[in-house]
Scaffold this active site. Structure first.
Site, PDB file in Angstrom:
ATOM      1  N   CYS A   6      14.249   9.570  -9.347  1.00 37.99           N
ATOM      2  CA  CYS A   6      13.878  10.907  -8.868  1.00 37.99           C
ATOM      3  C   CYS A   6      12.986  10.803  -7.625  1.00 37.99           C
ATOM      4  CB  CYS A   6      13.105  11.692  -9.920  1.00 37.99           C
ATOM      5  SG  CYS A   6      13.716  11.515 -11.587  1.00 37.99           S
ATOM      6  N   ASP A   7      12.044   9.879  -7.637  1.00 38.13           N
ATOM      7  CA  ASP A   7      10.970   9.908  -6.640  1.00 38.13           C
ATOM      8  C   ASP A   7      10.937   8.721  -5.682  1.00 38.13           C
ATOM      9  OD1 ASP A   7      10.078  12.195  -7.956  1.00 38.13           O
ATOM     10  OD2 ASP A   7       8.849  11.027  -9.341  1.00 38.13           O
ATOM     11  N   CYS A  52       9.769   8.166 -12.884  1.00 37.22           N
ATOM     12  CA  CYS A  52      11.197   8.160 -12.585  1.00 37.22           C
ATOM     13  C   CYS A  52      11.451   7.683 -11.159  1.00 37.22           C
ATOM     14  CB  CYS A  52      11.753   9.570 -12.781  1.00 37.22           C
ATOM     15  SG  CYS A  52      13.492   9.676 -12.385  1.00 37.22           S
TER      16      CYS A  52
END
Ligand code: NAP
Length: 309
Positions: free
Chosen positions: A134-135, A131
């Site tokens: 997300c990261d 992701c």
């Protein structure tokens, strides 16, 4: 006893919740481990109708939940552990507690597919991720070369997003054309920071000994040539597997685990309906999942009306 239980709070589950709530069925909705579903891990959603400037995935799902709750849906952060669908009412086990229900809507979605490499699992969260939204902004990825694996819309989206952070983004794809939609493919390939590497697969993620990602070993499928590419992060975007394992043996599904509806959203078990990515491997869009959630809600409502006549 519940009239309607819905498994999943992605677009399919929350739309089913909205419709069954508006039919006064006060659905009980279980989130599973990822409330809001996979769309919460995406950045801007540009193809959901009604948002000409796009909308953040997390915000879209938050709004859908609020809308369903406004009409009486009860959304609970809980995970389905077992389902006895052999008799009516169905008995579910949710976080250790039994829940009886007349109807069940399975909208459990799909999870990220893995490369199935040992080094991948050993380096997950140590540079291997599924992701970018997300990261991607983590300090470990800033101004570093990054690798995205895949050739679909997700891979394109991840690669384009990561150009904000990485020094260069290598897009590693096993063929020489992208599967992604033309608009996404063109946008990605015209980005000067994206470097495609065609006809290639990742055979190993380095370096398990150092306990962090330092590169990938690639194999060219045309000529078997191997190369090592230095990078600080590997973003795997190679599709999804349906979250249907719990229903194996009870609900008809294909060899890949996608639930096969019998008619409309009806499954082989009367009173169990299905919607969204856990049964759709063709369209897999937010808007189609929402539409299928609506259909499942209407089917469940009609089934209950007949049952309770
Ligand atoms: P996808 O379309 O199934 O693409 C998966 C990609 O990964 C394919 O290019 C596939 O290669 C490759 N792949 C699969 N298994 C692999 C393996 N073991 N090793 C290496 N490569 C592998 O999945 P997706 O990109 O996640 O998209 C899923 C759905 O969501 C699609 O319908 C897509 O349109 C939609 N989506 C839409 C948007 C948007 O419109 N904004 C964004 C994201 C996703 P091959 O091409 O050779 O099969």
């Amino acid at each position: 006893m519940e009239k309607v239980v819905i498994i999943g709070t992605g677009c399919a589950g929350l739309t089913a919740a909205l419709y069954t709530a508006r039919a006064n069925l006060t659905p009980l909705v279980f989130t599973g481990t990822l409330p809001g579903g996979l769309l919460t891990t995406t950045s801007i959603v540009e193809n959901y109708p009604g948002f000409p400037d796009g909308i953040d995935g997390y915000e879209l799902m938050t709004r859908m939940q609020k809308q369903a709750e406004r009409f009486g849906a009860r959304v609970k952060f809980a995970t389905l552990e077992a389902a006895d669908l052999s008799k009516q009412p169905f008995v579910l086990t949710v976080d250790g507690e039994p829940v009886e229900t007349q109807t069940l809507i399975i909208a459990s979605g799909a999870s990220h597919r893995h490369l199935d490499l040992e080094s991948e699992s050993l380096l997950e969260r140590k540079g291997v991720t599924y992701c970018a939204t997300c990261d991607g902004a983590l300090p470990m990825f800033r101004n570093q070369p990054l690798v995205v694996v895949g050739g679909g819309d997700s891979a394109c989206e991840e690669a384009t997003y990561l150009t904000r952070f990485g020094s260069v983004v290598f897009l590693v794809h096993r063929r020489d054309t992208l599967r992604a939609s033309k608009i996404m493919a063109d946008r990605t390939l015209s980005n000067p920071k994206v470097k495609p590497i065609w006809n290639s697969v990742v055979t190993e993620i380095l370096d398990v000994k150092q306990d962090k990602v330092t590169g990938v070993r690639l194999k060219n499928l045309k000529n078997d040539a191997e190369q090592v590419l230095d990078c600080a992060g590997v973003f795997v975007a190679i599709g999804h597997v349906p979250n249907t394992q719990l229903f194996k043996g009870a609900i008809d599904m294909d060899e890949n685990g996608y639930i096969i509806p019998k008619r409309g959203s009806e499954t082989n078990v009367t009173g169990v309906f299905v919607a969204g990515d856990c049964s759709d491997h063709v369209y897999r869009q937010a808007v189609t999942a929402a539409g299928l959630g609506c259909a499942a809600a209407i089917d469940a409502e009609r089934h209950l009306a007949k049952l309770n006549q």
